[in-house]
Design a protein around this motif. Structure first.
Motif, PDB file in Angstrom:
ATOM      1  N   THR A  31       0.884  -1.356  -0.013  1.00 16.31           N
ATOM      2  CA  THR A  31      -0.021   0.069   0.086  1.00 16.31           C
ATOM      3  C   THR A  31       0.912   1.259  -0.029  1.00 16.31           C
ATOM      4  OG1 THR A  31      -1.583  -1.238   1.125  1.00 16.31           O
ATOM      5  CG2 THR A  31      -1.933   1.300   1.204  1.00 16.31           C
ATOM      6  N   PRO A  32       0.701   2.121  -0.971  1.00 17.51           N
ATOM      7  CA  PRO A  32       1.406   3.395  -0.765  1.00 17.51           C
ATOM      8  C   PRO A  32       1.362   4.346   0.410  1.00 17.51           C
ATOM      9  CG  PRO A  32       0.024   3.264  -2.871  1.00 17.51           C
ATOM     10  CD  PRO A  32      -0.279   2.200  -1.922  1.00 17.51           C
ATOM     11  N   PRO A  33       2.501   4.548   1.012  1.00 15.47           N
ATOM     12  CA  PRO A  33       2.285   5.522   2.302  1.00 15.47           C
ATOM     13  C   PRO A  33       1.458   6.747   2.099  1.00 15.47           C
ATOM     14  CG  PRO A  33       4.523   5.496   1.327  1.00 15.47           C
ATOM     15  CD  PRO A  33       3.828   4.555   0.368  1.00 15.47           C
ATOM     16  N   ARG A  34       1.232   7.321   3.123  1.00 18.48           N
ATOM     17  CA  ARG A  34       0.777   8.696   3.041  1.00 18.48           C
ATOM     18  C   ARG A  34       1.730   9.797   3.383  1.00 18.48           C
ATOM     19  NH1 ARG A  34      -5.063   8.415   2.568  1.00 18.48           N
ATOM     20  NH2 ARG A  34      -4.850  10.957   2.958  1.00 18.48           N
ATOM     21  N   CYS A  35       1.704  10.702   2.487  1.00 15.14           N
ATOM     22  CA  CYS A  35       2.606  11.664   2.499  1.00 15.14           C
ATOM     23  C   CYS A  35       1.968  13.166   2.908  1.00 15.14           C
ATOM     24  CB  CYS A  35       3.399  11.712   1.554  1.00 15.14           C
ATOM     25  SG  CYS A  35       4.280  10.164   1.156  1.00 15.14           S
ATOM     26  N   ASP A  36       2.460  13.819   3.561  1.00 19.45           N
ATOM     27  CA  ASP A  36       2.193  15.098   3.607  1.00 19.45           C
ATOM     28  C   ASP A  36       2.585  16.100   2.618  1.00 19.45           C
ATOM     29  OD1 ASP A  36       0.843  14.700   6.117  1.00 19.45           O
ATOM     30  OD2 ASP A  36       2.351  15.632   7.461  1.00 19.45           O
ATOM     31  N   CYS A  37       1.652  16.815   2.085  1.00 21.03           N
ATOM     32  CA  CYS A  37       1.714  17.793   0.875  1.00 21.03           C
ATOM     33  C   CYS A  37       1.201  19.171   1.220  1.00 21.03           C
ATOM     34  CB  CYS A  37       1.042  17.018  -0.334  1.00 21.03           C
ATOM     35  SG  CYS A  37       1.405  15.322  -0.594  1.00 21.03           S
ATOM     36  N   VAL A  38       2.026  20.182   0.467  1.00 17.73           N
ATOM     37  CA  VAL A  38       1.381  21.572   0.531  1.00 17.73           C
ATOM     38  C   VAL A  38       1.087  21.853  -1.050  1.00 17.73           C
ATOM     39  CG1 VAL A  38       2.063  23.840   0.807  1.00 17.73           C
ATOM     40  CG2 VAL A  38       2.796  22.171   2.197  1.00 17.73           C
ATOM     41  N   GLU A  39      -0.183  22.019  -1.170  1.00 14.21           N
ATOM     42  CA  GLU A  39      -0.918  22.189  -2.388  1.00 14.21           C
ATOM     43  C   GLU A  39      -1.459  23.729  -2.459  1.00 14.21           C
ATOM     44  OE1 GLU A  39      -2.966  17.642  -3.002  1.00 14.21           O
ATOM     45  OE2 GLU A  39      -4.324  19.726  -2.697  1.00 14.21           O
ATOM     46  N   VAL A  40      -0.886  24.468  -3.854  1.00 11.93           N
ATOM     47  CA  VAL A  40      -1.173  25.674  -3.766  1.00 11.93           C
ATOM     48  C   VAL A  40      -2.465  25.949  -4.639  1.00 11.93           C
ATOM     49  CG1 VAL A  40       0.001  28.085  -4.478  1.00 11.93           C
ATOM     50  CG2 VAL A  40       1.140  26.111  -3.582  1.00 11.93           C
ATOM     51  N   TYR A  41      -3.211  26.819  -4.466  1.00 10.52           N
ATOM     52  CA  TYR A  41      -4.316  27.064  -5.352  1.00 10.52           C
ATOM     53  C   TYR A  41      -4.470  28.411  -5.583  1.00 10.52           C
ATOM     54  CZ  TYR A  41      -6.162  22.275  -3.871  1.00 10.52           C
ATOM     55  OH  TYR A  41      -6.339  21.119  -3.630  1.00 10.52           O
ATOM     56  N   GLN A  42      -5.055  28.665  -6.951  1.00 12.14           N
ATOM     57  CA  GLN A  42      -4.958  30.211  -7.263  1.00 12.14           C
ATOM     58  C   GLN A  42      -6.278  30.417  -6.890  1.00 12.14           C
ATOM     59  OE1 GLN A  42      -3.905  30.641 -11.217  1.00 12.14           O
ATOM     60  NE2 GLN A  42      -4.242  33.106 -11.265  1.00 12.14           N
ATOM     61  N   PHE A  56       6.313  15.757   0.630  1.00  8.79           N
ATOM     62  CA  PHE A  56       7.378  15.302   1.723  1.00  8.79           C
ATOM     63  C   PHE A  56       7.779  14.145   2.002  1.00  8.79           C
ATOM     64  CE2 PHE A  56       5.383  19.598   2.359  1.00  8.79           C
ATOM     65  CZ  PHE A  56       6.501  20.702   2.034  1.00  8.79           C
ATOM     66  N   HIS A  57       8.809  13.704   2.674  1.00  8.59           N
ATOM     67  CA  HIS A  57       8.946  12.199   2.995  1.00  8.59           C
ATOM     68  C   HIS A  57       8.006  11.889   3.950  1.00  8.59           C
ATOM     69  CE1 HIS A  57      11.365   8.970   4.354  1.00  8.59           C
ATOM     70  NE2 HIS A  57      11.809   8.896   3.112  1.00  8.59           N
ATOM     71  N   PRO A  58       7.673  10.578   3.745  1.00  6.83           N
ATOM     72  CA  PRO A  58       6.772  10.051   4.830  1.00  6.83           C
ATOM     73  C   PRO A  58       7.077  10.164   6.305  1.00  6.83           C
ATOM     74  CG  PRO A  58       6.863   8.357   2.917  1.00  6.83           C
ATOM     75  CD  PRO A  58       8.019   9.657   2.798  1.00  6.83           C
ATOM     76  N   SER A  59       8.396  10.216   6.500  1.00  9.12           N
ATOM     77  CA  SER A  59       8.780  10.292   7.909  1.00  9.12           C
ATOM     78  C   SER A  59       8.343  11.799   8.569  1.00  9.12           C
ATOM     79  CB  SER A  59      10.354  10.035   8.267  1.00  9.12           C
ATOM     80  OG  SER A  59      11.065  11.049   7.220  1.00  9.12           O
ATOM     81  N   LEU A  60       7.981  12.637   7.714  1.00 14.67           N
ATOM     82  CA  LEU A  60       7.932  14.005   8.328  1.00 14.67           C
ATOM     83  C   LEU A  60       6.380  14.234   8.382  1.00 14.67           C
ATOM     84  CD1 LEU A  60      10.499  16.118   6.479  1.00 14.67           C
ATOM     85  CD2 LEU A  60      10.558  15.326   8.895  1.00 14.67           C
ATOM     86  N   THR A  61       5.666  14.470   9.472  1.00 20.21           N
ATOM     87  CA  THR A  61       4.339  14.513   9.716  1.00 20.21           C
ATOM     88  C   THR A  61       4.108  15.876  10.138  1.00 20.21           C
ATOM     89  OG1 THR A  61       4.114  12.458  10.209  1.00 20.21           O
ATOM     90  CG2 THR A  61       2.310  13.983  10.964  1.00 20.21           C
ATOM     91  N   PHE A  62       3.560  17.040   9.547  1.00 19.77           N
ATOM     92  CA  PHE A  62       3.216  18.421   9.947  1.00 19.77           C
ATOM     93  C   PHE A  62       1.880  18.746  10.198  1.00 19.77           C
ATOM     94  CE2 PHE A  62       6.405  18.405   6.587  1.00 19.77           C
ATOM     95  CZ  PHE A  62       7.362  18.781   7.131  1.00 19.77           C
ATOM     96  N   ILE A  63       1.701  19.481  11.278  1.00 21.76           N
ATOM     97  CA  ILE A  63       0.390  19.775  11.822  1.00 21.76           C
ATOM     98  C   ILE A  63      -0.265  21.288  11.678  1.00 21.76           C
ATOM     99  CG2 ILE A  63       0.589  18.015  13.499  1.00 21.76           C
ATOM    100  CD1 ILE A  63       1.346  20.274  15.346  1.00 21.76           C
TER     101      ILE A  63
END
Length: 601
Positions: free
Chosen positions: A253-264, A276-283
């Motif tokens: 199963t592909p791991p879940r990763c945190d992302c930053v998505e930019v919308y106009q 980002f790498h799966p080892s980094l979890t941002f809040i």
């Protein structure tokens, strides 16, 4: 002249008003004998206590959330019945079909879900006289106070922020909604411009979002959203971290990763994505800086702060490139202090640790002088070193403006610091403060917000009634009911709902976010009692100043008066070092050389 006919006519009119003519007295009703109820009548008498719990639950599931809460407050028996999970589940499904519990909520927590759904709302109050971005044919319409449209899929509002053209809402399910302005037709057929009249889903599975921190909404062209995604290369976006396992053939199963998505913000289209790498979890996500050097601040679940830079002018370019993720200086120099909250402005960042200490990071010499009161200690080559703010209390909430800030400790006390040119600190004067200065408010603070040159505070009384107080510049109707501004916090002409929990403002509108979360712990504890030693010290200080003032009045020498005043400024006045040094030097400059009487100078 006989006045008896007039008196009789007056009595007649009064009797007719009562429904009968007292000239003919009404017959007295006969007294009916009431026999005491028999035992059979008592046995057949039915009260609400005699109803079975199943029937009571069926009745309560057909009333409103407010009525159920009021029913549970009558006695302990009904309180236990009002906590039934099945009751609240039926209540949720009947009043809002399709309602689901928050992802982070425990199972069968339908009571919290129903209260979140019932109490959510967004009230808007227009501040400016006209809307610059509104068509001329519909500017005059619309009430000054209105409610935003409620998305059917929303569950409890957490945050709201206005953008250049729209309004963002963030709920407890991690969904970011985009509320659009629209022209609506009234009952008389007139077209009026209504703010936040239509809704659309911008992003799901979000953790946080951020926009340009400046108070001018015209700079908020892009929306940055922190989300959690499955890194499977969907939507044409390949994995950006090394060693990503492949799900084809291997069954992984592909791991879940945190992302930053930019919308106009004007088109609601995604223009950029960072994974980002799966080892980094941002809040938490915050941004600072200008468009050409936008700095993203990312807070991890372990209390570390990372940063990366993005050029917004190149976001629409269809290309991919690698951005460098670096650890911030505060996490390097203070690794033992985990960061709990991050607040950002255009050229400053405020860090709040888990222990309640506050650190300020300033990137401009002008802003540094406004916050600290002096340019001494500012190093343009080392702008990322955090400065600790001296406050012997545990801070639980902060608000950061362009040139001033506000801190709330765990006892509900308010402390202000920074520029006070317009009286935005609420200290009663217009003197800048280089250190946190306590400001006394008339009610318990719920939320504070620092604007460009004014401050707003959401307060709550003992009875639960809430109001909004403000201080600072009143131009542009920033402070409703106080157009001239104020150097102290005063009550504003704003209708505040009882479920209001936060507030923010733009140039032409004030927003009150309404929601009640029963699982949220109380923010403040009871204020500690005043120590006897502190009161004695304050009393001695006041007596000493009174004695010095008496000496100042009795002294005939101007030179001696200046010396007494300078000594009082140096020893007893609680002002920052820059202002104290200025007053001392000014008194030295006007101090006469000769010892002349004050009347001859």
């Amino acid at each position: 002249m006989d006045e008896r006919p007039n008196k009789e006519a007056g009595k007649l009119r009064s009797n007719l008003a009562c429904g009968y003519d007292r000239a003919e007295a009404p017959p007295k009703p006969k007294k009916r004998r009431t026999n005491p109820p028999t035992e059979d009548a008592v046995e057949h008498c039915t009260t609400i206590r005699c109803l079975p719990p199943e029937l009571l639950e069926e009745i309560l599931s057909r009333v409103s959330v407010r009525d159920v809460i009021a029913f549970g407050a009558t006695c302990s028996t009904y309180h236990q019945l009002s906590l039934s999970s099945s009751l609240w589940r039926r209540l949720c499904h009947r009043q809002a079909p399709g309602t689901q519990q928050p992802s982070a909520a425990p199972p069968n927590d339908w009571r919290r879900t129903a209260i979140l759904k019932y109490s959510q709302g967004l009230q808007m109050q227009r501040l400016g006289s006209g809307w610059s971005r509104t068509p001329r044919w519909c500017r005059s319409g619309g009430p000054s106070v209105s409610l935003a449209v409620v998305p059917p899929l929303a569950l409890g509002y957490r945050r709201s922020l206005p953008t250049r053209d729209h309004l963002l809402l963030f709920d407890y399910q991690g969904t970011v909604f985009l509320l659009r302005n629209a022209a609506t037709s009234s009952l008389r057929g007139h077209m009026t411009w209504r703010r936040a009249a239509r809704h659309a889903v911008l992003c799901q599975n979000a953790k946080d979002f951020a926009v340009d921190p400046r108070s001018d909404n015209s700079f908020r062209q892009y929306i940055y959203v922190l989300v959690s995604r499955t890194n499977s290369g969907a939507e044409g976006v390949p994995p950006s971290w090394p060693g990503a396992p492949s799900s084809a053939g291997g069954g992984l199963t592909p791991p879940r990763c945190d992302c930053v998505e930019v919308y106009q913000q004007d088109t609601s289209q995604r223009v950029f994505r960072m994974t980002f790498h799966p080892s980094l979890t941002f809040i938490q996500l915050r941004i600072t800086g200008s468009e050409v050097n936008r700095v993203l601040l990312l807070l991890t679940d372990t209390g570390k702060v990372y940063s990366l830079s993005v050029n917004e002018t190149q976001l629409n370019t269809p290309r991919s490139y690698t951005v460098q993720l670096a650890l911030k200086e505060i996490s390097i120099s203070l690794p033992h202090l985990p960061i709990a909250q991050v607040h950002s402005s255009y050229s400053s960042v405020l860090y709040l640790t888990g222990e309640g200490s506050v650190y300020l990071e300033v990137h401009s010499v002008g802003v540094y002088r406004q916050f600290i009161g002096t340019q001494q200690g500012y190093d343009p080559h080392d702008i990322h070193t955090p400065l600790p703010l001296s406050l012997p209390y545990k801070v639980v909430k902060c608000s950061l403006g362009l040139s001033h800030l506000c801190l709330l400790d765990d006892c509900g006390r308010v402390f202000m610091q920074g520029s006070n040119r317009y009286g935005q600190l609420g200290t009663g004067d217009k003197i800048d403060r280089g250190e946190p200065t306590e400001v006394v408010l008339s009610m318990t603070p719920v939320e504070v917000w620092c604007g460009l040159n004014h401050s707003l505070a959401l307060l709550q009384g003992e009875s639960g009634v809430k109001e909004v107080q403000g201080c600072g510049c009143g131009g542009g109707r920033r402070l409703p009911g106080c157009s001239k501004g104020s150097a102290v916090f005063i009550k504003l002409s704003i209708k505040v709902p009882r479920t209001a929990r936060s507030l923010c403002a733009s140039k032409d509108c004030l927003f009150l976010l309404c929601c009640h979360d029963i699982a949220e712990p109380p923010l403040f504890r009871c204020p500690p009692p005043v120590k006897e030693e502190e009161s004695e010290v304050a009393r001695d200080e006041r007596e000493r100043l009174i004695w010095q003032l008496a000496q100042l009045r009795e002294c005939e020498s101007l030179r001696r008066k200046v010396d007494i005043l300078r000594w009082a400024v140096q020893r007893h006045m609680t002002i920052n070092s820059a202002h104290r040094e200025f007053l001392v030097q000014a008194l030295i400059a006007i101090r006469p050389v000769s010892d002349e009487p004050s009347g001859q100078s």
